[in-house]
Motif scaffolding. Structure first.
Motif, PDB file in Angstrom:
ATOM      1  N   UNK A 181     -17.664  20.873   1.109  1.00 32.75           N
ATOM      2  CA  UNK A 181     -17.677  22.316   1.354  1.00 32.75           C
ATOM      3  C   UNK A 181     -18.823  22.993   0.601  1.00 32.75           C
ATOM      4  N   UNK A 182     -18.886  24.321   0.679  1.00 32.39           N
ATOM      5  CA  UNK A 182     -20.005  25.069   0.099  1.00 32.39           C
ATOM      6  C   UNK A 182     -19.783  25.476  -1.356  1.00 32.39           C
ATOM      7  N   UNK A 183     -18.702  25.031  -1.954  1.00 31.13           N
ATOM      8  CA  UNK A 183     -18.412  25.435  -3.325  1.00 31.13           C
ATOM      9  C   UNK A 183     -19.373  24.777  -4.318  1.00 31.13           C
ATOM     10  N   UNK A 184     -19.478  25.378  -5.471  1.00 32.42           N
ATOM     11  CA  UNK A 184     -20.323  24.856  -6.547  1.00 32.42           C
ATOM     12  C   UNK A 184     -19.527  23.946  -7.477  1.00 32.42           C
ATOM     13  N   UNK A 185     -18.298  24.358  -7.761  1.00 33.04           N
ATOM     14  CA  UNK A 185     -17.431  23.609  -8.669  1.00 33.04           C
ATOM     15  C   UNK A 185     -16.113  23.268  -7.980  1.00 33.04           C
ATOM     16  N   UNK A 186     -15.465  22.222  -8.478  1.00 31.28           N
ATOM     17  CA  UNK A 186     -14.097  21.925  -8.062  1.00 31.28           C
ATOM     18  C   UNK A 186     -13.237  21.885  -9.316  1.00 31.28           C
ATOM     19  N   UNK A 187     -12.108  22.585  -9.254  1.00 28.30           N
ATOM     20  CA  UNK A 187     -11.205  22.710 -10.397  1.00 28.30           C
ATOM     21  C   UNK A 187      -9.855  22.116 -10.018  1.00 28.30           C
ATOM     22  N   UNK A 188      -9.263  21.368 -10.932  1.00 25.05           N
ATOM     23  CA  UNK A 188      -7.913  20.842 -10.724  1.00 25.05           C
ATOM     24  C   UNK A 188      -7.008  21.366 -11.819  1.00 25.05           C
ATOM     25  N   UNK A 189      -5.858  21.917 -11.421  1.00 28.79           N
ATOM     26  CA  UNK A 189      -4.901  22.458 -12.370  1.00 28.79           C
ATOM     27  C   UNK A 189      -3.503  22.284 -11.811  1.00 28.79           C
ATOM     28  N   UNK A 190      -2.478  22.707 -12.564  1.00 27.01           N
ATOM     29  CA  UNK A 190      -1.102  22.528 -12.122  1.00 27.01           C
ATOM     30  C   UNK A 190      -0.353  23.841 -12.043  1.00 27.01           C
ATOM     31  N   UNK A 191       0.703  23.861 -11.240  1.00 25.96           N
ATOM     32  CA  UNK A 191       1.571  25.036 -11.158  1.00 25.96           C
ATOM     33  C   UNK A 191       2.770  24.836 -12.083  1.00 25.96           C
ATOM     34  N   UNK A 192       3.316  25.928 -12.572  1.00 27.82           N
ATOM     35  CA  UNK A 192       4.468  25.827 -13.456  1.00 27.82           C
ATOM     36  C   UNK A 192       4.085  25.499 -14.886  1.00 27.82           C
ATOM     37  N   UNK A 193       5.019  24.924 -15.621  1.00 25.37           N
ATOM     38  CA  UNK A 193       4.828  24.663 -17.049  1.00 25.37           C
ATOM     39  C   UNK A 193       4.090  23.366 -17.334  1.00 25.37           C
ATOM     40  N   UNK A 194       4.071  22.452 -16.379  1.00 32.67           N
ATOM     41  CA  UNK A 194       3.417  21.156 -16.558  1.00 32.67           C
ATOM     42  C   UNK A 194       2.083  21.114 -15.810  1.00 32.67           C
TER      43      UNK A 194
END
Length: 393
Positions: A181-194
């Protein structure tokens, strides 16, 4: 019928439906205040409809179908409990036994309602879907793109974002899309407390008709493909660790380009505790990042790190107070996303290219060793002990 259904191929489809039916309540149609119960003819019709299902709805739903079928035809569970080693029959017994004393008629109605839900067309075909539809079609993750950042959100908060087989496949698909895709960065994170609690327990109990040996080989290949997606990812990949991380969610961080964590995050890779061995290229990246002795404490002796300790060792780039974590990290990420996209990508590829071949070799070796471990008596006993301990909590 029920036993044969467990051999259906296509294990990663109709998951939207899976979520709807995992806790499906009894559905009763009311006419003049009288509850209508599915007839034997409707029950037989539902059984025939099940045979037309082209895609596998997932193991949890199949267990639900099996349990309702047994309850509707034989009544409450009346068979001896299988041994802990008999994973498949133990899971089926548990599903049936969990229905308690639900009457046959009620189980029959629930069975009919469940099959009707499964055969109803819920998900558009790939040819009908737009790119946006594809992104929104994920069931275990959420993928968004804005301000030059593609964010992959691990989205099973009720399961502490544990990685199921489906989630492995969806993360790989999301990484493939983000790479193009055209994005510059890719970020990975989680939902909730974990952030992520590691492998979903069903990954170990779902042996299937292929047997333990083939299951182990398939799991090894899945893990090898999964880690390869991180090794080959062409853009800056950043971890935003919003809470505790366990197992593969920790070991894979050595392949990220930057890792930011809340001060409430912890990092734990309890491999030897479960009779297993390192993965995610951590047997190479961890000693390189933090030194052999420190890496051994984590990979051999199950040491759990605080966010501050992980930062001191170099696994985490920076730690932020939990109260300001999201605000401070995203301010930093938005600044990064304004940098020249191609310059970042080419620079990342130069840095990674120096050791990409080495990383792939390490990944292959780690997965080969893990397959051996999964088939060992030592590993089996360790996992059984873990399940027994969990069942007593």
């Amino acid at each position: 019928m029920a036993a044969a259904f467990f051999t259906l191929p296509g294990r990663w489809r109709l998951v939207k439906t899976l979520r709807l039916v995992q806790n499906l309540p009894a559905v009763k149609l009311h006419l003049s205040g009288v509850a209508m119960i599915a007839t034997e003819a409707e029950f037989e019709k539902a059984k025939n409809k099940l045979k037309t299902l082209k895609n596998d709805p997932g193991n949890e739903v199949k267990l639900r179908i099996y349990a309702l079928f047994k309850q509707a035809t034989e009544g409450p569970c009346n068979s001896p409990k299988p041994s802990m080693l008999d994973f498949v029959n133990k899971a089926k017994w548990d599903a049936w036994n969990s229905l308690g004393k639900i009457p046959k008629e009620e189980a029959r109605q629930k069975y009919v309602d469940l099959i009707e839900t499964l055969v109803s067309p819920e998900v558009p075909t790939q040819s009908e879907a737009t790119i946006a539809d594809v992104k929104s079609s994920f069931q275990t993750i959420s993928v968004t793109s804005e301000n030059n950042i593609t964010t992959i959100l691990l989205n099973r908060p009720a399961k502490k974002n544990a990685i199921s087989v489906l989630m492995y496949e969806e993360i790989m698909k999301a990484l493939e899309q983000a790479a193009k895709d055209d994005s510059t960065l890719t970020v990975m994170t989680g939902s909730g407390d974990y952030y992520c609690s590691g492998n979903d327990l069903s990954n170990f109990t779902d042996i299937g008709p292929e047997g333990v040996e083939q299951k182990s080989k398939n799991s090894g290949e899945l893990l090898k493909r999964y880690v390869s997606h991180y090794i080959d990812f062409p853009k800056p990949l950043i971890g935003v660790i919003n809470g505790p991380a366990v197992g593969v969610a920790v070991t894979i961080l050595g392949l990220f380009d930057a890792v930011y964590a809340t001060d409430k995050a912890t990092f734990h890779a309890p491999f030897s505790q479960l009779g297993q061995s390192p993965e995610g290229c951590s047997s190479y990246t961890f000693p390189k990042i933090m030194g052999t002795s420190k890496a051994n404490e984590i990979l051999l002796f199950n040491k759990k790190l605080t966010a501050a300790q992980a930062c001191e060792l170099g696994l985490v780039t920076e730690v932020f107070p939990d109260s300001t974590f999201q605000k401070e990290v995203w301010k930093k990420l938005h600044a990064y996303a304004k940098l020249p996209k191609n310059s970042l990508a080419f620079s990342k590829q130069l840095i990674r290219g120096v050791e990409k071949e080495k990383l792939h070799a390490v990944n292959a070796q780690e997965c080969e060793r893990l397959v051996e471990r999964w088939l060992s008596e030592e590993c089996m006993n360790a996992i059984m002990g873990f399940f027994e301990k969990k069942s007593k909590l």
